[in-house]
Design a protein around this motif. Sequence first.
Motif, mmCIF file in Angstrom:
data_model
loop_
_atom_site.group_PDB
_atom_site.id
_atom_site.type_symbol
_atom_site.label_atom_id
_atom_site.label_comp_id
_atom_site.label_asym_id
_atom_site.label_seq_id
_atom_site.Cartn_x
_atom_site.Cartn_y
_atom_site.Cartn_z
ATOM 1 N N ALA A 47 -0.037 -12.670 -0.087
ATOM 2 C CA ALA A 47 0.442 -12.349 -1.448
ATOM 3 C C ALA A 47 -0.766 -12.142 -2.358
ATOM 4 N N ASN A 48 -0.528 -11.591 -3.524
ATOM 5 C CA ASN A 48 -1.602 -11.499 -4.525
ATOM 6 C C ASN A 48 -1.702 -12.821 -5.281
ATOM 7 N N HIS A 49 -2.933 -13.276 -5.436
ATOM 8 C CA HIS A 49 -3.309 -14.538 -6.102
ATOM 9 C C HIS A 49 -2.317 -15.705 -5.912
ATOM 10 N N GLY A 54 3.052 4.511 9.041
ATOM 11 C CA GLY A 54 2.308 3.247 9.127
ATOM 12 C C GLY A 54 2.078 2.568 7.793
ATOM 13 N N ARG A 55 2.433 3.204 6.648
ATOM 14 C CA ARG A 55 2.190 2.538 5.358
ATOM 15 C C ARG A 55 3.107 1.333 5.181
ATOM 16 N N GLU A 56 4.356 1.464 5.660
ATOM 17 C CA GLU A 56 5.307 0.363 5.462
ATOM 18 C C GLU A 56 4.785 -0.928 6.122
ATOM 19 N N VAL A 75 0.970 9.387 -6.149
ATOM 20 C CA VAL A 75 1.514 8.044 -5.893
ATOM 21 C C VAL A 75 1.560 7.824 -4.379
ATOM 22 N N THR A 76 1.308 6.582 -3.957
ATOM 23 C CA THR A 76 1.315 6.284 -2.514
ATOM 24 C C THR A 76 2.430 5.292 -2.191
ATOM 25 N N GLY A 77 2.688 5.183 -0.875
ATOM 26 C CA GLY A 77 3.814 4.350 -0.442
ATOM 27 C C GLY A 77 5.101 5.160 -0.488
ATOM 28 N N GLY A 95 -4.964 -4.288 3.648
ATOM 29 C CA GLY A 95 -4.455 -3.257 4.569
ATOM 30 C C GLY A 95 -3.524 -2.276 3.866
ATOM 31 N N GLY A 96 -2.764 -2.779 2.879
ATOM 32 C CA GLY A 96 -1.814 -1.914 2.165
ATOM 33 C C GLY A 96 -2.519 -0.850 1.357
ATOM 34 N N VAL A 97 -3.463 -1.289 0.548
ATOM 35 C CA VAL A 97 -4.150 -0.321 -0.308
ATOM 36 C C VAL A 97 -5.055 0.588 0.543
ATOM 37 N N THR A 98 -5.514 0.078 1.679
ATOM 38 C CA THR A 98 -6.349 0.912 2.558
ATOM 39 C C THR A 98 -5.522 2.067 3.133
ATOM 40 N N VAL A 99 -4.303 1.754 3.599
ATOM 41 C CA VAL A 99 -3.472 2.850 4.131
ATOM 42 C C VAL A 99 -2.953 3.726 2.981
ATOM 43 N N SER A 100 -2.828 3.160 1.779
ATOM 44 C CA SER A 100 -2.520 4.010 0.620
ATOM 45 C C SER A 100 -3.663 5.004 0.402
ATOM 46 N N TYR A 101 -4.884 4.535 0.595
ATOM 47 C CA TYR A 101 -6.035 5.443 0.505
ATOM 48 C C TYR A 101 -5.939 6.523 1.597
HETATM 49 O O1 LIG Z 1 -0.594 0.549 -2.034
HETATM 50 C C1 LIG Z 1 -1.319 0.300 -2.979
HETATM 51 O O2 LIG Z 1 -1.965 1.190 -3.537
HETATM 52 C C2 LIG Z 1 -1.508 -1.096 -3.492
HETATM 53 C C3 LIG Z 1 -0.706 -2.107 -2.766
HETATM 54 C C4 LIG Z 1 -1.137 -3.441 -3.192
HETATM 55 O O3 LIG Z 1 -2.301 -3.780 -3.035
HETATM 56 C C5 LIG Z 1 -0.231 -4.351 -3.873
HETATM 57 O O4 LIG Z 1 0.995 -4.144 -3.863
HETATM 58 O O5 LIG Z 1 -0.731 -5.332 -4.414
#
Ligand SMILES: O=C(O)CCC(=O)C(=O)O
Length: 269
Positions: free
Chosen positions: A169-171, A38-40, A26-28, A197-203
């Motif tokens: 935001a998403n959609h 830097g994830r926050e 799990v990330t974050g 950027g969020g999912v990239t740093v999660s990666y």
């Molecule tokens: O951190 C993640 O893996 C996903 C974050 C994200 O893209 C979201 O919250 O929509």
Amino acid sequence: MGTNPQTMAWILDEYSKFHGYSPAVVTGKPVDLGGSVGREAATGRGVVYATEALLKDFGKHIADQTFVIQGFGNVGSWTARLLCEKGGKVLVVSDATGAVQNPCGIDVPGLIRHHQNTGGVKGFSGCIDTDPNSVLSEPCDVLIPAAIGGVLTRENAHDVRAKFVVEAANHPTDPDADEILAKRNIIVLPDVYANAGGVTVSYFEWVQNIQGFMWEKHKVSTTLETYMTNAYKDLKEVCKSKNCSYRMGAFCLGIDRVARATVLRGWGA
Ligand SMILES: O=C(O)CCC(=O)C(=O)O
Ligand SMILES: NC(=O)C1=CN([C@@H]2O[C@H](COP(=O)(O)OP(=O)(O)OC[C@H]3O[C@@H](n4cnc5c(N)ncnc54)[C@H](OP(=O)(O)O)[C@@H]3O)[C@@H](O)[C@H]2O)C=CC1
């Protein structure tokens, strides 16, 4: 949305109870439990890099522009803070409790402190409280929805008075609104790129967990900037060659990458 590093710590703990200590699952996570520095800030930081790349393409800079931000949670507050650090003028910010406005530019660090103390943006001295329902139609250069999905619709898309919409935001934009904004020549930078950027740093966090080696903050931020800037160039190239919107370009780019990998694996017709 509505989660934080503590939530991710609980998920890590629960999974590890059954499968042994598995930080990469799990990330974050909190940094103390194998989260990435830097994830926050990452989603907001990525939004700012994306906005910077977009504006540069149009001969503009964050420092010359005005911004309106819906949502002041993780993404909205980091976006506001980093825009402000780059000289951008944030005119209006809202959350579920209300909205605040300052035509000279909001003191974002002060608003963050007020939010931490009171749990909302409303009542911040140095701003006037305004109607949260009219946030999306406030005049500005860049409108950044950074709260919930489905906020731009056929009912309100005609009222948008921004030149650019950057989807943090998403959609946040439904298909009808997308069409209306396009007809009005309002440029929409889609969530699939703008908030990546969020999912990239999660990666990056996952990479660090499987390597067992933690990166410095500077490396996280500069690598993220490289990813976001290169992704903008790739996106722009597709949009140019197909003469399409950023959203359509992002979908074409993603689908094409998956299709190419599929064919290379021998699954093609
Ligand atoms: O951190 C993640 O893996 C996903 C974050 C994200 O893209 C979201 O919250 O929509
Ligand atoms: N966090 C991340 O890494 C990523 C988040 N996203 C997307 O970004 C958006 C925000 O996420 P995040 O910042 O993490 O979430 P948070 O829960 O930290 O913050 C959400 C914010 O939205 C506000 N809000 C909720 N409902 C409304 C409303 N009806 N009108 C105005 N504001 C409202 C909340 O106000 P209040 O505090 O008063 O309830 C809060 O300020 C979501 O769409 C999420 O899916 C996308 C990619 C990555």
